[in-house]
Structure formats: structure tokens, C-alpha cells
Design a protein around this motif. Structure first.
Motif, PDB file in Angstrom:
ATOM      1  N   TYR A   1      47.584  46.760  43.383  1.00  0.00           N
ATOM      2  CA  TYR A   1      47.292  47.994  44.121  1.00  0.00           C
ATOM      3  C   TYR A   1      48.231  49.121  43.687  1.00  0.00           C
ATOM      4  O   TYR A   1      47.782  50.241  43.407  1.00  0.00           O
ATOM      5  CB  TYR A   1      47.427  47.743  45.618  1.00  0.00           C
ATOM      6  CG  TYR A   1      47.082  48.944  46.466  1.00  0.00           C
ATOM      7  CD1 TYR A   1      45.759  49.307  46.687  1.00  0.00           C
ATOM      8  CD2 TYR A   1      48.084  49.728  47.034  1.00  0.00           C
ATOM      9  CE1 TYR A   1      45.440  50.416  47.455  1.00  0.00           C
ATOM     10  CE2 TYR A   1      47.775  50.834  47.803  1.00  0.00           C
ATOM     11  CZ  TYR A   1      46.449  51.173  48.007  1.00  0.00           C
ATOM     12  OH  TYR A   1      46.132  52.287  48.760  1.00  0.00           O
ATOM     13  N   ILE A   2      49.519  48.826  43.629  1.00  0.00           N
ATOM     14  CA  ILE A   2      50.496  49.847  43.246  1.00  0.00           C
ATOM     15  C   ILE A   2      50.257  50.306  41.807  1.00  0.00           C
ATOM     16  O   ILE A   2      50.307  51.506  41.504  1.00  0.00           O
ATOM     17  CB  ILE A   2      51.930  49.310  43.421  1.00  0.00           C
ATOM     18  CG1 ILE A   2      52.239  49.154  44.915  1.00  0.00           C
ATOM     19  CG2 ILE A   2      52.949  50.243  42.763  1.00  0.00           C
ATOM     20  CD1 ILE A   2      53.577  48.517  45.206  1.00  0.00           C
ATOM     21  N   TYR A   3      49.987  49.351  40.931  1.00  0.00           N
ATOM     22  CA  TYR A   3      49.718  49.679  39.526  1.00  0.00           C
ATOM     23  C   TYR A   3      48.535  50.645  39.412  1.00  0.00           C
ATOM     24  O   TYR A   3      48.612  51.672  38.723  1.00  0.00           O
ATOM     25  CB  TYR A   3      49.433  48.396  38.756  1.00  0.00           C
ATOM     26  CG  TYR A   3      48.851  48.611  37.375  1.00  0.00           C
ATOM     27  CD1 TYR A   3      49.657  48.993  36.312  1.00  0.00           C
ATOM     28  CD2 TYR A   3      47.490  48.432  37.146  1.00  0.00           C
ATOM     29  CE1 TYR A   3      49.126  49.194  35.046  1.00  0.00           C
ATOM     30  CE2 TYR A   3      46.950  48.631  35.886  1.00  0.00           C
ATOM     31  CZ  TYR A   3      47.766  49.011  34.842  1.00  0.00           C
ATOM     32  OH  TYR A   3      47.232  49.211  33.597  1.00  0.00           O
TER      33      TYR A   3
ATOM     34  N   TYR B   1      39.101  43.813  49.106  1.00  0.00           N
ATOM     35  CA  TYR B   1      39.940  44.657  48.252  1.00  0.00           C
ATOM     36  C   TYR B   1      39.092  45.387  47.219  1.00  0.00           C
ATOM     37  O   TYR B   1      39.248  46.597  47.002  1.00  0.00           O
ATOM     38  CB  TYR B   1      40.991  43.787  47.568  1.00  0.00           C
ATOM     39  CG  TYR B   1      41.915  44.528  46.625  1.00  0.00           C
ATOM     40  CD1 TYR B   1      42.862  45.424  47.110  1.00  0.00           C
ATOM     41  CD2 TYR B   1      41.856  44.312  45.246  1.00  0.00           C
ATOM     42  CE1 TYR B   1      43.722  46.095  46.250  1.00  0.00           C
ATOM     43  CE2 TYR B   1      42.713  44.974  44.383  1.00  0.00           C
ATOM     44  CZ  TYR B   1      43.643  45.867  44.888  1.00  0.00           C
ATOM     45  OH  TYR B   1      44.484  46.529  44.029  1.00  0.00           O
ATOM     46  N   ARG B   2      38.186  44.661  46.591  1.00  0.00           N
ATOM     47  CA  ARG B   2      37.315  45.269  45.581  1.00  0.00           C
ATOM     48  C   ARG B   2      36.425  46.345  46.191  1.00  0.00           C
ATOM     49  O   ARG B   2      36.265  47.434  45.632  1.00  0.00           O
ATOM     50  CB  ARG B   2      36.440  44.198  44.920  1.00  0.00           C
ATOM     51  CG  ARG B   2      37.184  43.238  44.003  1.00  0.00           C
ATOM     52  CD  ARG B   2      36.276  42.074  43.613  1.00  0.00           C
ATOM     53  NE  ARG B   2      36.956  41.080  42.818  1.00  0.00           N
ATOM     54  CZ  ARG B   2      36.943  41.038  41.499  1.00  0.00           C
ATOM     55  NH1 ARG B   2      36.286  41.961  40.820  1.00  0.00           N
ATOM     56  NH2 ARG B   2      37.577  40.087  40.848  1.00  0.00           N
ATOM     57  N   SER B   3      35.830  46.038  47.342  1.00  0.00           N
ATOM     58  CA  SER B   3      34.904  46.989  47.960  1.00  0.00           C
ATOM     59  C   SER B   3      35.626  48.218  48.505  1.00  0.00           C
ATOM     60  O   SER B   3      35.081  49.323  48.496  1.00  0.00           O
ATOM     61  CB  SER B   3      34.112  46.305  49.084  1.00  0.00           C
ATOM     62  OG  SER B   3      34.968  45.902  50.141  1.00  0.00           O
ATOM     63  N   ASN B   4      36.871  48.040  48.960  1.00  0.00           N
ATOM     64  CA  ASN B   4      37.608  49.164  49.544  1.00  0.00           C
ATOM     65  C   ASN B   4      38.244  50.060  48.490  1.00  0.00           C
ATOM     66  O   ASN B   4      38.295  51.281  48.665  1.00  0.00           O
ATOM     67  CB  ASN B   4      38.701  48.641  50.486  1.00  0.00           C
ATOM     68  CG  ASN B   4      39.444  49.761  51.194  1.00  0.00           C
ATOM     69  OD1 ASN B   4      38.846  50.568  51.899  1.00  0.00           O
ATOM     70  ND2 ASN B   4      40.752  49.825  51.000  1.00  0.00           N
ATOM     71  N   THR B   5      38.726  49.468  47.403  1.00  0.00           N
ATOM     72  CA  THR B   5      39.473  50.250  46.408  1.00  0.00           C
ATOM     73  C   THR B   5      38.734  50.446  45.089  1.00  0.00           C
ATOM     74  O   THR B   5      39.006  51.401  44.361  1.00  0.00           O
ATOM     75  CB  THR B   5      40.819  49.568  46.083  1.00  0.00           C
ATOM     76  OG1 THR B   5      40.561  48.297  45.458  1.00  0.00           O
ATOM     77  CG2 THR B   5      41.637  49.355  47.345  1.00  0.00           C
ATOM     78  N   GLY B   6      37.840  49.519  44.769  1.00  0.00           N
ATOM     79  CA  GLY B   6      37.202  49.553  43.457  1.00  0.00           C
ATOM     80  C   GLY B   6      38.078  48.971  42.369  1.00  0.00           C
ATOM     81  O   GLY B   6      37.703  48.951  41.193  1.00  0.00           O
ATOM     82  N   PHE B   7      39.254  48.469  42.748  1.00  0.00           N
ATOM     83  CA  PHE B   7      40.174  47.875  41.783  1.00  0.00           C
ATOM     84  C   PHE B   7      39.815  46.412  41.545  1.00  0.00           C
ATOM     85  O   PHE B   7      39.262  45.745  42.414  1.00  0.00           O
ATOM     86  CB  PHE B   7      41.623  47.969  42.273  1.00  0.00           C
ATOM     87  CG  PHE B   7      42.107  49.369  42.512  1.00  0.00           C
ATOM     88  CD1 PHE B   7      41.578  50.436  41.805  1.00  0.00           C
ATOM     89  CD2 PHE B   7      43.098  49.627  43.458  1.00  0.00           C
ATOM     90  CE1 PHE B   7      42.021  51.731  42.019  1.00  0.00           C
ATOM     91  CE2 PHE B   7      43.551  50.919  43.686  1.00  0.00           C
ATOM     92  CZ  PHE B   7      43.009  51.976  42.967  1.00  0.00           C
ATOM     93  N   ASP B   8      40.167  45.935  40.365  1.00  0.00           N
ATOM     94  CA  ASP B   8      39.824  44.577  39.961  1.00  0.00           C
ATOM     95  C   ASP B   8      41.090  43.741  39.824  1.00  0.00           C
ATOM     96  O   ASP B   8      41.951  44.038  38.998  1.00  0.00           O
ATOM     97  CB  ASP B   8      39.062  44.613  38.631  1.00  0.00           C
ATOM     98  CG  ASP B   8      38.550  43.245  38.216  1.00  0.00           C
ATOM     99  OD1 ASP B   8      38.794  42.265  38.947  1.00  0.00           O
ATOM    100  OD2 ASP B   8      37.896  43.161  37.163  1.00  0.00           O
ATOM    101  N   LEU B   9      41.197  42.696  40.625  1.00  0.00           N
ATOM    102  CA  LEU B   9      42.374  41.831  40.558  1.00  0.00           C
ATOM    103  C   LEU B   9      42.459  41.063  39.250  1.00  0.00           C
ATOM    104  O   LEU B   9      43.530  40.589  38.873  1.00  0.00           O
ATOM    105  CB  LEU B   9      42.362  40.833  41.720  1.00  0.00           C
ATOM    106  CG  LEU B   9      43.093  41.246  42.990  1.00  0.00           C
ATOM    107  CD1 LEU B   9      42.922  40.184  44.054  1.00  0.00           C
ATOM    108  CD2 LEU B   9      44.565  41.482  42.719  1.00  0.00           C
ATOM    109  N   GLU B  10      41.338  40.926  38.578  1.00  0.00           N
ATOM    110  CA  GLU B  10      41.329  40.186  37.322  1.00  0.00           C
ATOM    111  C   GLU B  10      41.887  41.022  36.170  1.00  0.00           C
ATOM    112  O   GLU B  10      42.193  40.505  35.104  1.00  0.00           O
ATOM    113  CB  GLU B  10      39.905  39.741  36.975  1.00  0.00           C
ATOM    114  CG  GLU B  10      39.259  38.856  38.029  1.00  0.00           C
ATOM    115  CD  GLU B  10      39.990  37.539  38.208  1.00  0.00           C
ATOM    116  OE1 GLU B  10      40.631  37.080  37.250  1.00  0.00           O
ATOM    117  OE2 GLU B  10      39.927  36.972  39.315  1.00  0.00           O
ATOM    118  N   GLU B  11      42.007  42.330  36.397  1.00  0.00           N
ATOM    119  CA  GLU B  11      42.527  43.204  35.348  1.00  0.00           C
ATOM    120  C   GLU B  11      44.001  42.917  35.116  1.00  0.00           C
ATOM    121  O   GLU B  11      44.805  42.883  36.046  1.00  0.00           O
ATOM    122  CB  GLU B  11      42.354  44.670  35.747  1.00  0.00           C
ATOM    123  CG  GLU B  11      42.896  45.658  34.713  1.00  0.00           C
ATOM    124  CD  GLU B  11      42.797  47.101  35.196  1.00  0.00           C
ATOM    125  OE1 GLU B  11      43.313  47.984  34.509  1.00  0.00           O
ATOM    126  OE2 GLU B  11      42.208  47.319  36.264  1.00  0.00           O
TER     127      GLU B  11
END
Length: 244
Positions: free
Chosen positions: A59-61, A224-234
Motif C-alpha cells: 500500500y505504501i509503495y 484490498y484490490r477492489s478498494n485500491t486497485g493495487f495488486d499484491l502480486e506486483e
């Protein structure tokens, strides 16, 4: 990431179901069994905590990469940042301050500029889980990264489990917050004392407990994905210069 966690959890279950039964007999074997079982329960929890650490780092990244301003933060996290500026705010109105406009301009610039990584890490970070933190800080954290401070309380856990050697099938219903409260209180906190009682409410099977943790992880990842659009797999590319 989730596939790696699932693989690890499956390994824990295999060790629990295949190795522990072998450690039965003399006193040394019994002690080894107790220590191994405690280690497995601790490892399940540590894996969950490591997932939360990775979630926060991700998230911070991503937030630093896209840029986040004070006004973009959730209320409680923003309040935490704002509280650190109390002396600066007071100085703006201090009679001894001979250049109040300049002081205000400096503060206003802080409000409108992107928040730097170090500041984000100070106010958005991992805390060891226990009931007070789950009822306090983690609600603020989940409001920030999941958009829902009551996420754990609202996350229902429903599992079908076998009892009495498979003769009776029943359904367990709980929520993630209660499950984590009881795990930290009844299992995690007792492991240092060679705990031999591993039961959380209706959860008495190691496999069921592991499955509950994995279910929570999957739901957090989805939210997390739906709220931020960020991907934990990245993969997070760490700039070593930032740590110098």
C-alpha cells in the motif's frame, strides 16, 4: 502471494497430520510433539502477520508512487499526521511570531504536497496483533487501506466441520474479529508455556483453524484490490537509495 501462502498452509497441515502422530511414546517424544505442535500454531499466525506486513508495504509503495496528499487520507490516519503538527499550528497564531503569513504558507504547503514515504510509514505500519490493537489501530488501518474500519467484524466465517470422528457434520459461524481475538488470547499468548489446548470457540481442528486464517487472507486481498486497485502480486521494487 496467495498461492505461496496456501502452499505453506497446506505444508503445515501435512506436518500436523502426518508427523505429529509419530511423536508418541516416551517422554522425549511427547515433549517433541508438544513443541512441534506449538511451533505449527505459531507459524500459522506468523504467516498471517507476514501477509499483513506485505499488504501494508504494498500500500505504501503504491501510494507513494501515485502520490497521496493529506486530504486523501482517511480521517483517523489524517488526524494522526495532523496531531504531529500541533506546535507548528500554534506557532502560526503565536503573538511572538513576527511572520505569521510565512508560517501559514509553510503549513499550507505541507497540506497540499504529497505525503512522503517516511511519514506514511510512521502512521501506516504493522502492529503486533492483540485485542486492543484489533479494536483500535487496525480499525483505522483497515479504513485507510480497505475502506472499511469494521471489515473484520463484518467478515463472517462459515465452515462445515466433522465432529466425533466424522460421525457428525456441523456448521461453524463466527466473524474474523472474534476468531482473531480468541486466537491471540487462547493460543498465541499461551505458546510460550508449552500450550496443549488448541481450541477457539467451536474450532478445535488444526485444519479448520488454518482454513479460517486462509479464508480471512483471501477476503482481505479481494477487498484490498477492489478498494485500491493495487495488486499484491506486483513485486515491489525497492530503491536501495531510499534506505540510505
Amino acid at each position: 502471494m496467495l498461492s505461496e501462502i496456501n502452499e505453506k498452509y497446506q505444508s503445515y497441515k501435512e506436518i500436523h497430520n502426518r508427523v505429529l502422530p509419530i511423536l508418541d511414546g516416551d517422554r522425549s517424544s511427547e515433549l517433541a510433539r508438544v513443541l512441534l505442535e506449538n511451533s505449527l500454531y505459531l507459524s500459522v499466525f506468523t504467516t498471517f502477520e507476514n501477509f499483513l506486513k506485505s499488504l501494508i508495504d504494498n500500500y505504501i509503495y503504491n501510494k507513494e508512487k501515485v502520490g497521496v496528499k493529506f486530504i486523501d487520507l482517511s480521517e483517523r490516519i489524517a488526524h494522526s499526521l495532523f496531531s504531529n503538527k500541533e506546535s507548528q499550528i500554534k506557532f502560526i497564531f503565536d503573538d511572538k511570531n513576527k511572520d505569521k503569513n510565512k508560517s501559514f504558507d509553510t503549513f499550507f504547503k505541507w497540506l497540499t504536497e504529497n505525503v512522503d514515504k517516511k511519514t506514511l510509514e510512521t502512521h501506516i505500519h504493522f502492529e503486533f496483533l492483540h485485542k486492543d490493537k484489533l479494536n483500535g489501530y487496525y480499525k483505522d488501518l483497515f479504513q485507510e487501506i480497505l475502506g472499511d474500519s469494521e471489515f473484520l467484524n463484518n467478515l463472517e466465517l462459515t465452515q462445515n466441520v466433522d465432529d466425533f470422528g466424522g460421525l457428525l457434520n456441523k456448521q461453524i459461524q463466527s466473524n474474523a474479529a472474534t476468531f482473531l481475538y480468541e486466537y491471540t488470547d487462547k493460543i498465541r499468548n499461551n505458546i510460550a508455556h508449552e500450550n496443549e489446548k488448541f481450541k477457539i470457540g467451536e474450532y478445535s481442528s488444526f485444519d479448520d483453524i488454518v482454513d479460517a486464517f486462509y479464508s480471512i487472507i483471501v477476503k482481505i486481498d479481494e477487498k484490498y484490490r477492489s478498494n485500491t486497485g493495487f495488486d499484491l502480486e506486483e513485486e515491489i521494487k525497492i530503491n536501495m537509495l531510499d534506505d540510505c
